[in-house]
Design a protein around this motif. Sequence first.
Motif, PDB file in Angstrom:
ATOM      1  N   ILE A  33      30.198  35.757  21.194  1.00 38.60           N
ATOM      2  CA  ILE A  33      31.370  35.146  21.823  1.00 38.60           C
ATOM      3  C   ILE A  33      31.167  33.638  21.944  1.00 38.60           C
ATOM      4  CG2 ILE A  33      32.760  35.038  23.939  1.00 38.60           C
ATOM      5  CD1 ILE A  33      32.028  37.954  24.437  1.00 38.60           C
ATOM      6  N   ARG A  34      32.190  32.887  21.611  1.00 39.56           N
ATOM      7  CA  ARG A  34      32.114  31.434  21.731  1.00 39.56           C
ATOM      8  C   ARG A  34      31.985  31.027  23.193  1.00 39.56           C
ATOM      9  NH1 ARG A  34      36.857  29.135  17.687  1.00 39.56           N
ATOM     10  NH2 ARG A  34      35.984  29.955  15.721  1.00 39.56           N
ATOM     11  N   ASP A  35      31.271  29.934  23.426  1.00 40.32           N
ATOM     12  CA  ASP A  35      31.082  29.444  24.791  1.00 40.32           C
ATOM     13  C   ASP A  35      32.417  29.232  25.499  1.00 40.32           C
ATOM     14  OD1 ASP A  35      28.381  29.500  24.407  1.00 40.32           O
ATOM     15  OD2 ASP A  35      28.158  27.337  24.088  1.00 40.32           O
ATOM     16  N   SER A  36      33.411  28.763  24.776  1.00 41.07           N
ATOM     17  CA  SER A  36      34.716  28.467  25.377  1.00 41.07           C
ATOM     18  C   SER A  36      35.460  29.726  25.818  1.00 41.07           C
ATOM     19  CB  SER A  36      35.588  27.685  24.395  1.00 41.07           C
ATOM     20  OG  SER A  36      35.769  28.421  23.183  1.00 41.07           O
ATOM     21  N   ASN A  37      35.033  30.895  25.325  1.00 45.54           N
ATOM     22  CA  ASN A  37      35.717  32.146  25.649  1.00 45.54           C
ATOM     23  C   ASN A  37      34.932  33.035  26.614  1.00 45.54           C
ATOM     24  OD1 ASN A  37      37.846  31.509  23.900  1.00 45.54           O
ATOM     25  ND2 ASN A  37      36.817  32.442  22.139  1.00 45.54           N
ATOM     26  N   ILE A  38      33.737  32.607  26.999  1.00 45.86           N
ATOM     27  CA  ILE A  38      32.862  33.470  27.794  1.00 45.86           C
ATOM     28  C   ILE A  38      33.443  33.755  29.177  1.00 45.86           C
ATOM     29  CG2 ILE A  38      30.653  33.528  29.024  1.00 45.86           C
ATOM     30  CD1 ILE A  38      29.339  32.385  26.540  1.00 45.86           C
ATOM     31  N   SER A  39      33.946  32.732  29.862  1.00 37.89           N
ATOM     32  CA  SER A  39      34.475  32.935  31.214  1.00 37.89           C
ATOM     33  C   SER A  39      35.620  33.944  31.210  1.00 37.89           C
ATOM     34  CB  SER A  39      34.946  31.609  31.811  1.00 37.89           C
ATOM     35  OG  SER A  39      33.846  30.750  32.033  1.00 37.89           O
ATOM     36  N   ARG A  40      36.500  33.804  30.254  1.00 41.39           N
ATOM     37  CA  ARG A  40      37.623  34.740  30.156  1.00 41.39           C
ATOM     38  C   ARG A  40      37.114  36.150  29.856  1.00 41.39           C
ATOM     39  NH1 ARG A  40      42.750  34.431  25.896  1.00 41.39           N
ATOM     40  NH2 ARG A  40      43.677  36.428  26.511  1.00 41.39           N
ATOM     41  N   PHE A  41      36.139  36.261  28.959  1.00 37.19           N
ATOM     42  CA  PHE A  41      35.582  37.573  28.629  1.00 37.19           C
ATOM     43  C   PHE A  41      35.006  38.242  29.878  1.00 37.19           C
ATOM     44  CE2 PHE A  41      31.741  40.028  27.873  1.00 37.19           C
ATOM     45  CZ  PHE A  41      32.243  41.056  27.083  1.00 37.19           C
ATOM     46  N   ARG A  42      34.250  37.482  30.665  1.00 31.74           N
ATOM     47  CA  ARG A  42      33.651  38.049  31.877  1.00 31.74           C
ATOM     48  C   ARG A  42      34.734  38.543  32.832  1.00 31.74           C
ATOM     49  NH1 ARG A  42      30.468  33.153  32.494  1.00 31.74           N
ATOM     50  NH2 ARG A  42      28.537  33.301  31.319  1.00 31.74           N
ATOM     51  N   ARG A  43      35.753  37.723  33.061  1.00 29.05           N
ATOM     52  CA  ARG A  43      36.822  38.102  33.994  1.00 29.05           C
ATOM     53  C   ARG A  43      37.534  39.372  33.553  1.00 29.05           C
ATOM     54  NH1 ARG A  43      38.184  32.534  33.859  1.00 29.05           N
ATOM     55  NH2 ARG A  43      39.988  32.993  32.522  1.00 29.05           N
ATOM     56  N   GLU A  44      37.701  39.543  32.250  1.00 31.35           N
ATOM     57  CA  GLU A  44      38.494  40.663  31.739  1.00 31.35           C
ATOM     58  C   GLU A  44      37.689  41.944  31.536  1.00 31.35           C
ATOM     59  OE1 GLU A  44      40.323  39.207  28.188  1.00 31.35           O
ATOM     60  OE2 GLU A  44      41.826  38.014  29.272  1.00 31.35           O
ATOM     61  N   ASN A  45      36.359  41.826  31.491  1.00 39.75           N
ATOM     62  CA  ASN A  45      35.558  42.995  31.123  1.00 39.75           C
ATOM     63  C   ASN A  45      34.441  43.372  32.090  1.00 39.75           C
ATOM     64  OD1 ASN A  45      36.414  43.682  28.121  1.00 39.75           O
ATOM     65  ND2 ASN A  45      36.295  41.443  28.270  1.00 39.75           N
ATOM     66  N   LEU A  46      33.963  42.415  32.878  1.00 39.52           N
ATOM     67  CA  LEU A  46      32.786  42.637  33.707  1.00 39.52           C
ATOM     68  C   LEU A  46      33.097  42.414  35.178  1.00 39.52           C
ATOM     69  CD1 LEU A  46      30.218  40.573  31.563  1.00 39.52           C
ATOM     70  CD2 LEU A  46      30.830  42.992  31.301  1.00 39.52           C
ATOM     71  N   LEU A  87      40.261  35.967  43.853  1.00 43.04           N
ATOM     72  CA  LEU A  87      39.848  34.833  43.023  1.00 43.04           C
ATOM     73  C   LEU A  87      39.838  35.115  41.521  1.00 43.04           C
ATOM     74  CD1 LEU A  87      39.048  31.898  43.099  1.00 43.04           C
ATOM     75  CD2 LEU A  87      36.662  32.593  43.426  1.00 43.04           C
ATOM     76  N   PRO A  88      39.211  36.192  41.031  1.00 42.24           N
ATOM     77  CA  PRO A  88      39.233  36.408  39.571  1.00 42.24           C
ATOM     78  C   PRO A  88      40.631  36.626  39.017  1.00 42.24           C
ATOM     79  CG  PRO A  88      38.247  38.288  40.704  1.00 42.24           C
ATOM     80  CD  PRO A  88      38.382  37.202  41.713  1.00 42.24           C
ATOM     81  N   LEU A  89      41.532  37.171  39.834  1.00 43.38           N
ATOM     82  CA  LEU A  89      42.905  37.365  39.389  1.00 43.38           C
ATOM     83  C   LEU A  89      43.656  36.036  39.353  1.00 43.38           C
ATOM     84  CD1 LEU A  89      43.919  40.635  41.289  1.00 43.38           C
ATOM     85  CD2 LEU A  89      43.035  40.387  38.961  1.00 43.38           C
ATOM     86  N   VAL A  90      43.373  35.184  40.335  1.00 41.99           N
ATOM     87  CA  VAL A  90      43.992  33.853  40.349  1.00 41.99           C
ATOM     88  C   VAL A  90      43.582  33.081  39.097  1.00 41.99           C
ATOM     89  CG1 VAL A  90      44.044  31.622  41.528  1.00 41.99           C
ATOM     90  CG2 VAL A  90      44.161  33.743  42.858  1.00 41.99           C
ATOM     91  N   LEU A  91      42.295  33.164  38.747  1.00 37.99           N
ATOM     92  CA  LEU A  91      41.797  32.466  37.563  1.00 37.99           C
ATOM     93  C   LEU A  91      42.416  33.009  36.281  1.00 37.99           C
ATOM     94  CD1 LEU A  91      38.028  32.162  38.558  1.00 37.99           C
ATOM     95  CD2 LEU A  91      39.738  30.338  38.552  1.00 37.99           C
ATOM     96  N   SER A  92      42.891  34.255  36.339  1.00 42.56           N
ATOM     97  CA  SER A  92      43.543  34.869  35.175  1.00 42.56           C
ATOM     98  C   SER A  92      45.058  34.726  35.214  1.00 42.56           C
ATOM     99  CB  SER A  92      43.177  36.361  35.099  1.00 42.56           C
ATOM    100  OG  SER A  92      41.795  36.536  34.965  1.00 42.56           O
ATOM    101  N   ASN A  93      45.556  33.964  36.209  1.00 44.52           N
ATOM    102  CA  ASN A  93      47.006  33.739  36.357  1.00 44.52           C
ATOM    103  C   ASN A  93      47.784  35.037  36.552  1.00 44.52           C
ATOM    104  OD1 ASN A  93      46.892  30.844  36.011  1.00 44.52           O
ATOM    105  ND2 ASN A  93      46.529  31.229  33.829  1.00 44.52           N
ATOM    106  N   THR A  94      47.198  35.963  37.302  1.00 48.68           N
ATOM    107  CA  THR A  94      47.878  37.224  37.601  1.00 48.68           C
ATOM    108  C   THR A  94      48.991  36.987  38.619  1.00 48.68           C
ATOM    109  OG1 THR A  94      45.789  38.407  37.250  1.00 48.68           O
ATOM    110  CG2 THR A  94      47.530  39.593  38.421  1.00 48.68           C
ATOM    111  N   PRO A  95      50.185  37.542  38.402  1.00 50.95           N
ATOM    112  CA  PRO A  95      51.279  37.375  39.374  1.00 50.95           C
ATOM    113  C   PRO A  95      50.899  37.903  40.753  1.00 50.95           C
ATOM    114  CG  PRO A  95      52.111  38.250  37.297  1.00 50.95           C
ATOM    115  CD  PRO A  95      50.613  38.286  37.211  1.00 50.95           C
ATOM    116  N   LYS A  96      51.403  37.252  41.799  1.00 45.25           N
ATOM    117  CA  LYS A  96      51.054  37.605  43.173  1.00 45.25           C
ATOM    118  C   LYS A  96      51.372  39.065  43.487  1.00 45.25           C
ATOM    119  CE  LYS A  96      51.643  36.167  47.980  1.00 45.25           C
ATOM    120  NZ  LYS A  96      52.325  35.242  48.924  1.00 45.25           N
ATOM    121  N   GLU A  97      52.494  39.566  42.974  1.00 40.35           N
ATOM    122  CA  GLU A  97      52.886  40.953  43.243  1.00 40.35           C
ATOM    123  C   GLU A  97      51.829  41.929  42.731  1.00 40.35           C
ATOM    124  OE1 GLU A  97      54.745  38.756  41.558  1.00 40.35           O
ATOM    125  OE2 GLU A  97      56.100  38.178  43.193  1.00 40.35           O
ATOM    126  N   GLN A  98      51.274  41.647  41.552  1.00 45.01           N
ATOM    127  CA  GLN A  98      50.227  42.496  40.989  1.00 45.01           C
ATOM    128  C   GLN A  98      48.953  42.412  41.819  1.00 45.01           C
ATOM    129  OE1 GLN A  98      49.357  42.340  36.788  1.00 45.01           O
ATOM    130  NE2 GLN A  98      51.497  41.937  36.256  1.00 45.01           N
TER     131      GLN A  98
END
Length: 269
Positions: free
Chosen positions: A81-94, A115-126
């Motif tokens: 995984i590219r360094d630029s994609n690691i944070s997103r990968f962690r949030r979505e999988n780990l 916090l991890p949902l905020v970083l993923s731009n998850t809607p407040k309702e979800q």
Amino acid sequence: MNDKNTTLLMVEHLRKIYSCRFGGSQVEALKDVSLGVERGEFIAVMGESGSGKTTLLNLLAVLDRPTEGKILLDGKDITQIRDSNISRFRRENLGFVFQDFNLLDNFSLRDNIYLPLVLSNTPKEQMESRIEPLAAQLKISDILEKYPYEVSGGQKQRVAIARALITAPKIVLADEPTGALDSHSSAQVMKLFTDIHRTGQTILVVTHSVKTAGYAGRVLFIRDGRLFNQLYRGDMDNEAFQEKISDNLKILLQKEGLDAYLLYPACII
């Protein structure tokens, strides 16, 4: 051979070499480690300080990269995984649970979980729909508006577990999750992990504690950077399984395990 449909994580011939801070010498922290984790398994990893268990966890968490080998999560080699994609990968999988909780004191417990949902731009309702059943399961609904410094260590760890689970991770990685807790809080937290595991969640815990490891379905023992042995719970209860684990640890700590580590006190393993 493991069924690809049931195997979540495959570690293939993993090797990690660190250079010492002083003297330029090298230490091989992991030596040709291969293992598989099935979907829905609850695994504990044990070993002395310097054995390589923390190195293994860091590689699984993509906090470090191996010198050689592959780590396949759902068939994808996460070492590439590219360094630029690691944070997103962690949030979505780990999901992560740490010994010292890693909560932000200036955030409410609710916002720490979000916090991890905020970083993923998850809607407040979800976010709200996800936290309610999770908080009820972990028995923290009545403290969500409090701050970390207002609650006990056991409550902090429940919040940390909620934060790890709120993204519905493929696997939860826990580093000494009971290390900062008293025996009563430790037992409560591990019972929660057991309940979470029963829902189908895959969990991997690194621990020094025989009691903590006794809640797992399988225990891996690492010595001198190698997978030394493994135990399956089978139909044993916690007490019987803990006794088996303790017997294996006695073998693990005999002679060969500590010598190499003691030769390199300036190295990080």
